[in-house]
Design an enzyme around this catalytic site. Structure first.
Site, PDB file in Angstrom:
ATOM      1  N   ARG A 132       0.742  -1.275   0.006  1.00 21.49           N
ATOM      2  CA  ARG A 132       0.073  -0.038   0.012  1.00 21.49           C
ATOM      3  C   ARG A 132       0.739   1.266  -0.184  1.00 21.49           C
ATOM      4  NH1 ARG A 132      -5.307   1.535   3.489  1.00 21.49           N
ATOM      5  NH2 ARG A 132      -6.006   0.311   1.897  1.00 21.49           N
ATOM      6  N   HIS A 145      -7.682   0.793  -6.239  1.00 22.20           N
ATOM      7  CA  HIS A 145      -7.849  -0.086  -5.071  1.00 22.20           C
ATOM      8  C   HIS A 145      -8.386  -1.456  -5.257  1.00 22.20           C
ATOM      9  CE1 HIS A 145      -7.923  -1.240  -0.982  1.00 22.20           C
ATOM     10  NE2 HIS A 145      -8.864  -0.350  -0.340  1.00 22.20           N
ATOM     11  N   GLN A 169     -10.494  -3.655  -2.722  1.00 23.40           N
ATOM     12  CA  GLN A 169     -11.605  -3.452  -1.993  1.00 23.40           C
ATOM     13  C   GLN A 169     -12.735  -3.638  -3.356  1.00 23.40           C
ATOM     14  OE1 GLN A 169     -12.524  -1.719   0.823  1.00 23.40           O
ATOM     15  NE2 GLN A 169     -14.638  -2.219   0.152  1.00 23.40           N
ATOM     16  N   ASP A 176     -17.076   7.648  -1.426  1.00 23.74           N
ATOM     17  CA  ASP A 176     -15.711   7.509  -0.853  1.00 23.74           C
ATOM     18  C   ASP A 176     -15.359   8.817  -0.412  1.00 23.74           C
ATOM     19  OD1 ASP A 176     -13.355   6.602   0.125  1.00 23.74           O
ATOM     20  OD2 ASP A 176     -12.290   6.664  -1.698  1.00 23.74           O
ATOM     21  N   CYS A 215     -16.116   2.434   0.983  1.00 26.66           N
ATOM     22  CA  CYS A 215     -14.985   1.186   1.243  1.00 26.66           C
ATOM     23  C   CYS A 215     -14.715   1.511   2.628  1.00 26.66           C
ATOM     24  CB  CYS A 215     -13.618   1.778   0.269  1.00 26.66           C
ATOM     25  SG  CYS A 215     -12.988   3.400   0.599  1.00 26.66           S
ATOM     26  N   ARG A 245     -13.570  -8.200   2.812  1.00 29.68           N
ATOM     27  CA  ARG A 245     -12.265  -8.181   2.740  1.00 29.68           C
ATOM     28  C   ARG A 245     -11.316  -9.302   2.981  1.00 29.68           C
ATOM     29  NH1 ARG A 245     -10.165  -2.939   2.004  1.00 29.68           N
ATOM     30  NH2 ARG A 245      -8.274  -4.149   1.179  1.00 29.68           N
TER      31      ARG A 245
END
Ligand code: CP
Ligand code: NVA
Length: 299
Positions: free
Chosen positions: A102, A129, A132, A217, A257, A285
């Site tokens: 990340r 991402h 996700q 988001d 997310c 996840r």
């Protein structure tokens, strides 16, 4: 050897199989079944940005699969002190079986993968991402038959999550209406590559009309903290409210997310309401990344 840097790295058919597998692994986990396909395998996890879900889900996935995960923060590694990405990739991949990263720059992850002898997973960059989206697609498929030909609406920033939703529209074959303020549109090349599945607007009410799935988001992503005030102004009309949800299909679902800012990008009664599947997506996840690890390391 396969990497997972964007959703496009796995053929569409195999992605659908992976989502089904994630659901099987979830059922097995809920039934208390022990399943250890990665016994003695080691994952190293490079985090240049904060995380709750991503760290805990990958670390838990490796433990439950019988393997081990090593958390690496830039404060403690030579990579954080400027050791070349190429050298770090070569050395780390000579010791561990899989690497998760990340970070800020997507190019860094590409460079790392190009120099790695083991699979590399993108666990969020400024551009994408994809992990996700695996969890979001799993959650949607748990509540509806299929997302194929459905209409999804993205409200807010044309950011990493938005780019991964665009790639998901290609891979899972749905229509995606994106509403952003002017100047916050997603990357033009990523939009273009997805063809006529994508519609852009600056009017959120237009994007949610008859949508089956609404996603949003944060307004300021990690690394954009200095822009918070300016973004609050630009995004003021982009909060997903219950009034906005009423413009969508009657049984439309909502996701985010996380972490969320209630009262900014989403109203509390939407994220905490009956149409929200955020908690399912968050739990997924763990299960979808287990399916991903199994796919990358054992298939
Ligand atoms: N959604 C997500 O990636 O959460 P974290 O930042 O907590 O990992
Ligand atoms: N767009 C957000 C997602 C966090 C999971 C960020 O990059 O900070």
């Amino acid at each position: 050897m396969k990497h997972f840097l964007t959703l496009l790295d796995i053929p569409a058919k195999e992605l659908s199989t992976l989502i089904k597998r994630a659901h099987e692994l979830k059922t097995m986990q809920h039934n208390g079944e022990i399943f250890e396909p990665l016994k003695n395998k080691v994952m190293s996890m490079i985090f240049d940005k904060s995380s709750t879900r991503t760290r805990v889900s990958f670390e838990t996935a490796m433990s439950q699969f019988g393997g081990h995960a090593i958390f690496l923060s830039p404060r403690d590694t030579q990579l954080g002190r400027g050791e070349p990405v190429e050298d770090s990739a070569r050395v780390l991949s000579s010791m561990v079986d899989i690497i998760m990263i990340r970070t800020f720059s997507h190019e860094m992850v590409e460079t790392f993968a190009a120099n790695s002898s083991v699979p590399v997973i993108n666990a969020l960059t400024d551009m994408y991402h994809p992990c996700q989206l695996l969890a979001d697609m799993q959650a949607y498929h748990e509540h509806r038959d299929s997302i194929k030909d459905n209409t999804v609406s993205w409200i807010g920033d044309g950011n990493n999550m938005c780019h991964s939703f665009i790639n998901a529209a290609r891979q899972f074959d749905f229509k995606l209406n994106i509403a952003t303020p002017k100047g916050y549109e997603p990357d033009a090349d990523i939009v273009k590559a997805a063809g006529d599945r994508i519609a852009l607007t600056n009017i959120p009410e237009e994007a949610v009309e008859n949508a089956d799935f609404i996603a949003t988001d944060v307004w300021a992503s990690m690394g954009q903290e200095d822009e918070q005030k300016q973004r609050e102004k630009a995004f003021a009309n982009f909060q997903v409210t219950s009034k906005m949800m009423q413009l969508a299909s009657k049984d439309a679902l909502f996701t985010h997310c996380l972490p969320a800012h209630r009262g900014e990008e989403v109203a509390a009664d939407v994220i905490d309401g009956p149409q929200s599947i955020v908690w399912d997506a968050a739990e997924n996840r763990l299960h979808s990344q287990k399916a991903l690890l199994e796919y990358l390391l054992t298939k």
